[in-house]
Design a protein around this motif. Structure first.
Motif, mmCIF file in Angstrom:
data_model
loop_
_atom_site.group_PDB
_atom_site.id
_atom_site.type_symbol
_atom_site.label_atom_id
_atom_site.label_comp_id
_atom_site.label_asym_id
_atom_site.label_seq_id
_atom_site.Cartn_x
_atom_site.Cartn_y
_atom_site.Cartn_z
ATOM 1 N N MET A 1 59.214 -9.501 62.525
ATOM 2 C CA MET A 1 59.793 -8.663 63.694
ATOM 3 C C MET A 1 60.542 -7.532 63.588
ATOM 4 S SD MET A 1 58.601 -8.556 66.860
ATOM 5 C CE MET A 1 59.222 -7.633 68.259
ATOM 6 N N ILE A 2 60.062 -6.236 64.129
ATOM 7 C CA ILE A 2 60.727 -5.039 64.145
ATOM 8 C C ILE A 2 61.288 -4.741 65.596
ATOM 9 C CG2 ILE A 2 60.372 -4.357 61.839
ATOM 10 C CD1 ILE A 2 58.356 -2.409 62.954
ATOM 11 N N GLU A 3 62.334 -4.011 65.876
ATOM 12 C CA GLU A 3 62.796 -3.456 67.064
ATOM 13 C C GLU A 3 61.993 -2.013 67.521
ATOM 14 O OE1 GLU A 3 66.738 -2.632 67.242
ATOM 15 O OE2 GLU A 3 67.539 -4.834 66.870
ATOM 16 N N TYR A 4 61.641 -2.079 68.660
ATOM 17 C CA TYR A 4 60.610 -1.080 69.261
ATOM 18 C C TYR A 4 61.139 -0.959 70.789
ATOM 19 C CZ TYR A 4 57.693 -4.582 71.374
ATOM 20 O OH TYR A 4 57.336 -5.584 72.109
ATOM 21 N N ASP A 5 60.685 0.249 71.227
ATOM 22 C CA ASP A 5 60.657 0.636 72.702
ATOM 23 C C ASP A 5 59.473 1.106 73.072
ATOM 24 O OD1 ASP A 5 63.609 -0.069 73.348
ATOM 25 O OD2 ASP A 5 63.999 1.778 72.058
ATOM 26 N N CYS A 6 59.009 0.970 74.359
ATOM 27 C CA CYS A 6 57.973 1.488 75.001
ATOM 28 C C CYS A 6 58.399 2.666 76.037
ATOM 29 C CB CYS A 6 56.893 0.552 75.529
ATOM 30 S SG CYS A 6 56.151 -0.733 74.273
ATOM 31 N N VAL A 7 58.030 3.895 75.593
ATOM 32 C CA VAL A 7 58.817 4.858 76.633
ATOM 33 C C VAL A 7 57.576 5.911 77.163
ATOM 34 C CG1 VAL A 7 60.305 6.974 76.597
ATOM 35 C CG2 VAL A 7 60.767 5.002 74.894
ATOM 36 N N VAL A 9 55.933 9.017 78.314
ATOM 37 C CA VAL A 9 56.247 10.291 78.005
ATOM 38 C C VAL A 9 55.224 11.194 78.820
ATOM 39 C CG1 VAL A 9 57.232 10.097 75.730
ATOM 40 C CG2 VAL A 9 54.651 10.172 76.061
ATOM 41 N N GLY A 10 54.558 10.628 79.699
ATOM 42 C CA GLY A 10 53.511 11.408 80.747
ATOM 43 C C GLY A 10 53.067 10.288 81.816
ATOM 44 N N GLU A 11 52.033 10.766 82.620
ATOM 45 C CA GLU A 11 51.650 10.184 83.600
ATOM 46 C C GLU A 11 50.650 8.988 82.913
ATOM 47 O OE1 GLU A 11 49.668 12.483 86.316
ATOM 48 O OE2 GLU A 11 51.218 13.196 87.354
ATOM 49 N N GLN A 12 50.031 9.323 81.667
ATOM 50 C CA GLN A 12 49.240 8.361 81.122
ATOM 51 C C GLN A 12 49.389 8.309 79.604
ATOM 52 O OE1 GLN A 12 45.353 9.919 82.469
ATOM 53 N NE2 GLN A 12 45.609 11.905 81.605
ATOM 54 N N THR A 13 50.552 8.361 79.231
ATOM 55 C CA THR A 13 50.923 8.335 77.787
ATOM 56 C C THR A 13 52.350 7.594 77.556
ATOM 57 O OG1 THR A 13 50.211 10.775 77.605
ATOM 58 C CG2 THR A 13 51.498 9.695 75.669
ATOM 59 N N ILE A 14 52.034 6.835 76.621
ATOM 60 C CA ILE A 14 53.347 5.751 76.268
ATOM 61 C C ILE A 14 53.733 5.932 74.668
ATOM 62 C CG2 ILE A 14 54.056 3.477 75.897
ATOM 63 C CD1 ILE A 14 52.237 2.720 78.143
ATOM 64 N N LEU A 15 54.751 6.199 74.467
ATOM 65 C CA LEU A 15 55.479 6.229 72.934
ATOM 66 C C LEU A 15 56.051 4.885 72.771
ATOM 67 C CD1 LEU A 15 55.390 8.333 70.898
ATOM 68 C CD2 LEU A 15 57.980 8.621 71.198
ATOM 69 N N ILE A 16 55.263 4.369 71.619
ATOM 70 C CA ILE A 16 56.028 3.079 71.108
ATOM 71 C C ILE A 16 56.877 3.601 69.868
ATOM 72 C CG2 ILE A 16 55.732 0.770 70.084
ATOM 73 C CD1 ILE A 16 52.783 0.932 71.265
ATOM 74 N N HIS A 17 58.056 3.318 69.874
ATOM 75 C CA HIS A 17 59.178 4.095 69.042
ATOM 76 C C HIS A 17 59.778 3.107 68.277
ATOM 77 C CE1 HIS A 17 62.600 6.438 67.583
ATOM 78 N NE2 HIS A 17 61.528 7.448 67.651
ATOM 79 N N ILE A 54 54.081 5.200 67.684
ATOM 80 C CA ILE A 54 52.716 5.154 68.113
ATOM 81 C C ILE A 54 52.554 5.736 69.430
ATOM 82 C CG2 ILE A 54 50.380 4.007 68.272
ATOM 83 C CD1 ILE A 54 51.661 1.816 66.530
ATOM 84 N N MET A 55 51.466 7.038 69.734
ATOM 85 C CA MET A 55 51.648 7.535 70.791
ATOM 86 C C MET A 55 50.196 7.003 71.621
ATOM 87 S SD MET A 55 51.471 11.564 72.251
ATOM 88 C CE MET A 55 53.264 11.646 72.008
ATOM 89 N N ILE A 56 50.180 6.528 72.903
ATOM 90 C CA ILE A 56 49.089 5.818 73.256
ATOM 91 C C ILE A 56 48.697 6.542 74.492
ATOM 92 C CG2 ILE A 56 48.205 3.674 74.551
ATOM 93 C CD1 ILE A 56 49.124 3.215 71.718
ATOM 94 N N ASN A 57 47.599 6.967 74.606
ATOM 95 C CA ASN A 57 47.099 7.825 75.905
ATOM 96 C C ASN A 57 46.122 6.554 76.679
ATOM 97 O OD1 ASN A 57 47.135 10.097 73.924
ATOM 98 N ND2 ASN A 57 47.631 10.847 75.893
ATOM 99 N N PHE A 65 50.783 1.554 84.261
ATOM 100 C CA PHE A 65 51.716 1.720 82.876
ATOM 101 C C PHE A 65 52.382 0.335 82.783
ATOM 102 C CE2 PHE A 65 56.115 1.900 81.547
ATOM 103 C CZ PHE A 65 56.079 2.649 80.590
ATOM 104 N N ARG A 66 52.830 -0.421 83.773
ATOM 105 C CA ARG A 66 53.311 -1.836 83.464
ATOM 106 C C ARG A 66 52.250 -2.718 82.860
ATOM 107 N NH1 ARG A 66 57.442 -4.414 86.106
ATOM 108 N NH2 ARG A 66 57.581 -2.786 87.713
ATOM 109 N N GLU A 67 50.916 -2.641 83.376
ATOM 110 C CA GLU A 67 50.086 -3.563 82.571
ATOM 111 C C GLU A 67 49.742 -3.416 81.116
ATOM 112 O OE1 GLU A 67 47.191 -4.371 86.636
ATOM 113 O OE2 GLU A 67 46.681 -2.585 85.187
ATOM 114 N N ILE A 68 49.540 -1.912 80.904
ATOM 115 C CA ILE A 68 49.396 -1.832 79.542
ATOM 116 C C ILE A 68 50.701 -1.955 78.576
ATOM 117 C CG2 ILE A 68 50.143 0.734 79.486
ATOM 118 C CD1 ILE A 68 47.664 1.116 77.917
ATOM 119 N N VAL A 69 51.803 -1.889 79.092
ATOM 120 C CA VAL A 69 52.986 -2.294 78.264
ATOM 121 C C VAL A 69 53.054 -3.540 78.133
ATOM 122 C CG1 VAL A 69 55.581 -2.348 78.520
ATOM 123 C CG2 VAL A 69 54.540 -0.010 79.262
#
Length: 241
Positions: A1-7, A9-17, A54-57, A65-69
């Motif tokens: 397991m590695i650490e990550y954040d879901c941030v 970055v727009g109305e329909q964009t998430i960045l997994i960092h 990873i950028m997710i549109n 947003f909550r559901e996709i996260v």
């Protein structure tokens, strides 16, 4: 397991960092997760991997947003980080290091305190991992350039860098698929056409390795002529380890 954040970055964009570093092991995990996310989560319109993210549109009208996260977290938390990697694919790329094409080779050799012959030998014995494609169509961000020849980028970018130019900037390396502005140091040029807008297919993808092998100026023009007239494919040089 590695650490990550879901941030967001727009109305329909998430960045997994993930952890911010240039690391082959982490990057391979990112590309595996990219494929799983693309296949398993609905309403995603684009997935773009990078060095450590990873950028997710997604379609905001079909999933929140909550559901996709929550779905992303489920995929990542259930991912088997211990799985073995598939055997790497190495793509051989011919490069001419003649001064006509290698416009920075003398400066790089001086920076490294070595002869041009030794510079070419060092540059061409490394297998360069493709971390991602970006900046322009099919531009491969490669690593890792040996420290000794890892000259910093130019202070002022050139207005035009010829297509096929093989470049480096610090630990990174790359190839310009088309003519464009650029600030990386040019150490050679490949005669292979890497991108054609009339037939936009890639000859390589993230997770592959590129290996540069030296050719003469005569061979440069011979291969270039074959590539244009007879459909010569760089993929014919593929080799797996």
């Amino acid at each position: 397991m590695i650490e990550y954040d879901c941030v967001p970055v727009g109305e329909q964009t998430i960045l997994i960092h993930f952890e911010e570093k240039i690391d082959i092991t982490e990057n391979l995990i990112i590309h595996k997760l990219t494929k799983i996310i693309s296949n398993k989560i609905p309403y995603i319109t684009a997935v773009t991997p990078a060095y450590c993210s990873i950028m997710i549109n997604f379609d905001v009208f079909k999933i929140t947003f909550r559901e996709i996260v929550e779905q992303l977290k489920t995929v990542i938390n259930n991912f088997d980080f211990s799985q073995e990697d598939a055997r790497a694919k190495i793509i051989e790329v011919p490069v001419c290091y003649d001064r006509e094409f290698a416009i920075d080779i003398e400066e790089i050799a001086s920076f490294a305190h070595m002869s041009i012959a030794n510079l070419i030998e060092l540059h061409s014995k490394v297998n360069y991992f493709i971390y991602m494609l970006g900046f322009m169509p099919y531009y491969p961000y490669l690593g890792t350039t040996p420290d000794r020849i890892g000259m910093p980028r130019l202070e002022s970018p050139r207005a035009k860098v010829p297509a096929g130019s093989v470049a480096l900037a610090g630990k990174q390396a790359g190839i310009y698929p088309v003519e464009s502005p650029g600030g990386w140091r040019i150490i050679g040029r490949t005669p292979i056409e890497l991108y054609n807008p009339r037939n936009p297919r890639t000859r390589y993808e993230a997770g592959d390795y590129l290996h540069f092998y030296p050719i003469s100026k005569t061979d440069f023009y011979r291969i270039k002529d074959l590539d244009i007239k007879d459909g010569f494919k760089m993929n014919e040089h593929m080799e797996s380890i």
